[in-house]
Design an enzyme around this catalytic site. Structure first.
Site, PDB file in Angstrom:
ATOM      1  N   ASP A 191       4.911   0.104  12.236  1.00  0.00           N
ATOM      2  CA  ASP A 191       3.636  -0.437  11.772  1.00  0.00           C
ATOM      3  C   ASP A 191       3.405  -1.886  12.220  1.00  0.00           C
ATOM      4  OD1 ASP A 191       3.012   1.969  10.556  1.00  0.00           O
ATOM      5  OD2 ASP A 191       3.976   1.419   8.669  1.00  0.00           O
ATOM      6  N   ARG A 239       1.684  13.970  13.584  1.00  0.00           N
ATOM      7  CA  ARG A 239       2.056  13.793  12.172  1.00  0.00           C
ATOM      8  C   ARG A 239       2.283  15.136  11.469  1.00  0.00           C
ATOM      9  NH1 ARG A 239      -0.642   8.389   9.915  1.00  0.00           N
ATOM     10  NH2 ARG A 239       1.289   8.448   8.749  1.00  0.00           N
ATOM     11  N   CYS A 285      -3.800  12.272  13.505  1.00  0.00           N
ATOM     12  CA  CYS A 285      -4.694  11.118  13.476  1.00  0.00           C
ATOM     13  C   CYS A 285      -4.544  10.396  14.801  1.00  0.00           C
ATOM     14  CB  CYS A 285      -4.397  10.214  12.291  1.00  0.00           C
ATOM     15  SG  CYS A 285      -2.828   9.393  12.421  1.00  0.00           S
ATOM     16  N   ARG A 322      -8.370  -0.225   4.889  1.00  0.00           N
ATOM     17  CA  ARG A 322      -7.452   0.712   4.245  1.00  0.00           C
ATOM     18  C   ARG A 322      -6.137   0.035   3.887  1.00  0.00           C
ATOM     19  NH1 ARG A 322      -6.503   5.826   7.577  1.00  0.00           N
ATOM     20  NH2 ARG A 322      -5.145   5.992   5.784  1.00  0.00           N
ATOM     21  N   LYS A 368       0.833  -1.213   0.000  1.00  0.00           N
ATOM     22  CA  LYS A 368       0.000   0.000   0.000  1.00  0.00           C
ATOM     23  C   LYS A 368       0.860   1.252   0.000  1.00  0.00           C
ATOM     24  CE  LYS A 368      -1.518   1.540   4.152  1.00  0.00           C
ATOM     25  NZ  LYS A 368      -1.310   2.916   4.568  1.00  0.00           N
ATOM     26  N   ASN A 369       1.842   1.294   0.912  1.00  0.00           N
ATOM     27  CA  ASN A 369       2.593   2.529   1.105  1.00  0.00           C
ATOM     28  C   ASN A 369       3.534   2.840  -0.056  1.00  0.00           C
ATOM     29  OD1 ASN A 369       1.212   2.881   3.434  1.00  0.00           O
ATOM     30  ND2 ASN A 369       2.875   2.265   4.811  1.00  0.00           N
TER      31      ASN A 369
END
Ligand code: EPU
Length: 438
Positions: free
Chosen positions: A326, A140, A135, A419, A41-42
């Site tokens: 993560d 961030r 978030c 997501r 994803k990233n």
């Protein structure tokens, strides 16, 4: 319809509770078999943004089917490019852009969209991108993005919640990042691709996703070298030198890590295909300390076997190639039922222990020392419970905890999970998990 039991009207409460989708897991089943990971994803999201640099058509393959990918497509379409998504391929026709503004409604939904700032500024000479905001996991900030673009000669201001950057011409320079931010490295690399002269990013993020992005920029005709090290060199090219690009997204190391941890936590024997083991060195090393038997039967395959009781170990999250933030929550779920006490230290985000309160509901014994460290005293077994996820990786952690626990776990807050994980339940079912969504 009104739900009435024993003469009591439960309609208001039950309608609300039942309307929320949940994953239901009957824990205690060892994961056995073979699973294949999707593209990262990233990486895919950033390459989609990078495609805006070239006035041409680009193709990105091995893209995971995730809500974030569809949202990035919406951002790009809003800017005037055409996006076609088939199962795992994204085609971006960026020959014509009609806008340089990424609005709040889109950017506030997922931070990765902030990376359109660099390419838009470079190509359109101006960009207006909503500030993504904080978030659940931390503040961030974007100060390093801002400073880097200013050093390239842009005027950058923040006005009514938007970052507005303008530059008739960007000029290459040497930029030192106070910390190896992924997002800042990406925005600067993409803007510098169309700058005049050479840009050197010092203390750049070294993650594999940065290397994938640089490879994609080079496929567009850009000149980026050194990605994957602390120093990235970008030799600026002219707009006319760029053309459509083509790239395969690298495997998602975080999805792979999630399966590896689920295998260990459930006492399983899982083969994970389509991975790059070199991207998982820190994870494999820590899991070996925890008692996992990990082998590499093929260059793109890992096998994880749980041969002994899981042992405690200490974890500190650090930028790549260190242990990834993560996977901090997912590994904590396994340490929660390990033999002994582990200390988990989070150094990337100020507030990434949101999973702790939920794991406690499942019987975990975890004490927080401020916002940066957790003392995890292993218990013999977690117990199923109703839990709610607050962010993507906390959601993955709760699924892992549910797979290892005694009894039934119900996980809500699934918009976070969707997501970042492509067909997670389906893949887990195929390797023996009793899991479904309702
Ligand atoms: N930071 C600053 N100033 C900046 C930029 C970052 O102080 O200008 C701080 C952040 O506040 C944060 C830390 O530096 O505390 C790391 O931020 P970074 O810029 O590296 O993160 P990111 O680019 O916003 C990406 C991933 C995250 C992952 C981090 C760290 C994407 C879309 N997101 O975020 O992934 O945690 O790098 O590896 O690529 C996830 O996938 O669940 C996720 C959150």
């Amino acid at each position: 319809m009104t739900a009435r039991i024993s003469g009591i009207d439960h309609s208001a409460k039950s309608t609300h509770a039942e309307s929320e989708e949940r994953i239901i897991i009957r824990g205690g089943k060892a994961l056995n078999g073979t699973v294949r990971v999707a593209g990262a994803k990233n990486s895919a999201l950033k390459m989609m943004a990078a495609a805006l640099l070239a006035e041409d058509v680009s193709i990105i393959r091995n893209v995971p089917d995730l809500t974030d990918v569809h949202m990035m497509a919406s951002v790009i379409r809003h800017l005037g490019a055409k996006v076609t998504i088939t199962r795992n391929e994204v085609i971006i026709d960026a020959r014509h852009l009609t806008d340089f503004e990424a609005p709040y409604e889109l950017v506030s939904q997922f931070r990765a969209s902030f990376v359109v700032l660099g390419p838009l500024l470079a190509r359109c000479k101006q960009a207006k991108v909503s500030l993504p905001g904080g978030c659940a996991i931390g503040e961030r900030r974007i100060d390093l993005h801002e400073r880097g673009l200013k050093q390239l000669g842009a005027e950058v201001g923040i006005d009514h919640g938007y970052v507005h950057a303008t530059a008739e011409k960007l000029i290459g320079t040497r930029i030192y990042l106070d910390r190896p931010s992924n997002g800042a490295t990406e925005n600067i690399m993409l803007a510098a691709t169309l700058a005049e002269g050479q840009t050197i990013i010092e203390n750049a993020a070294q993650d594999p996703e940065i290397v994938n992005l640089a490879d994609f920029v080079n496929s567009l005709g850009g000149q980026v070298s050194g990605a994957g090290t602390y120093q990235i060199v970008i030799n600026g090219v002219n707009q006319k030198d760029l053309h459509g690009g083509f790239i395969d997204t690298i495997p998602d190391r975080l999805e792979a890590g999630t399966f590896m941890l689920a295998a260990l936590g459930t006492g399983g024997d899982l083969t994970i295909e389509g991975v790059n083991p070199d991207h998982l060195t820190a994870v494999m090393s820590k899991m070996a300390e925890m008692g996992a038997d990990i082998s590499v039967p093929a260059p793109d395959t890992l096998r994880v076997r749980a041969l002994t009781q899981v042992r405690a170990t200490d974890i500190t999250t650090v930028p790549y190639p260190g242990f990834p933030t993560d996977l901090q929550a997912p590994i904590m779920s396994v340490l929660a039922a390990a033999d002994g006490t582990s200390i988990v230290t989070e150094t990337i985000y100020e507030n990434r222990f949101m999973q702790v309160a939920e794991l406690r509901r499942m019987g975990a014994e975890i004490a927080l020392t401020g916002n940066s460290a957790a003392v995890v005293k292993g218990v013999p077994k977690l117990m199923g419970a109703e839990v709610k996820s607050s962010d993507l990786r906390a959601a993955a952690a709760l699924v892992i905890a549910g797979l290892t626990a005694d009894g039934v776990t119900e996980v809500t807050g699934l918009s976070h999970l969707d997501r970042g994980y492509d067909r997670l339940e389906e893949k887990l079912q195929a390797v023996g998990a009793d899991i479904y969504r309702r």
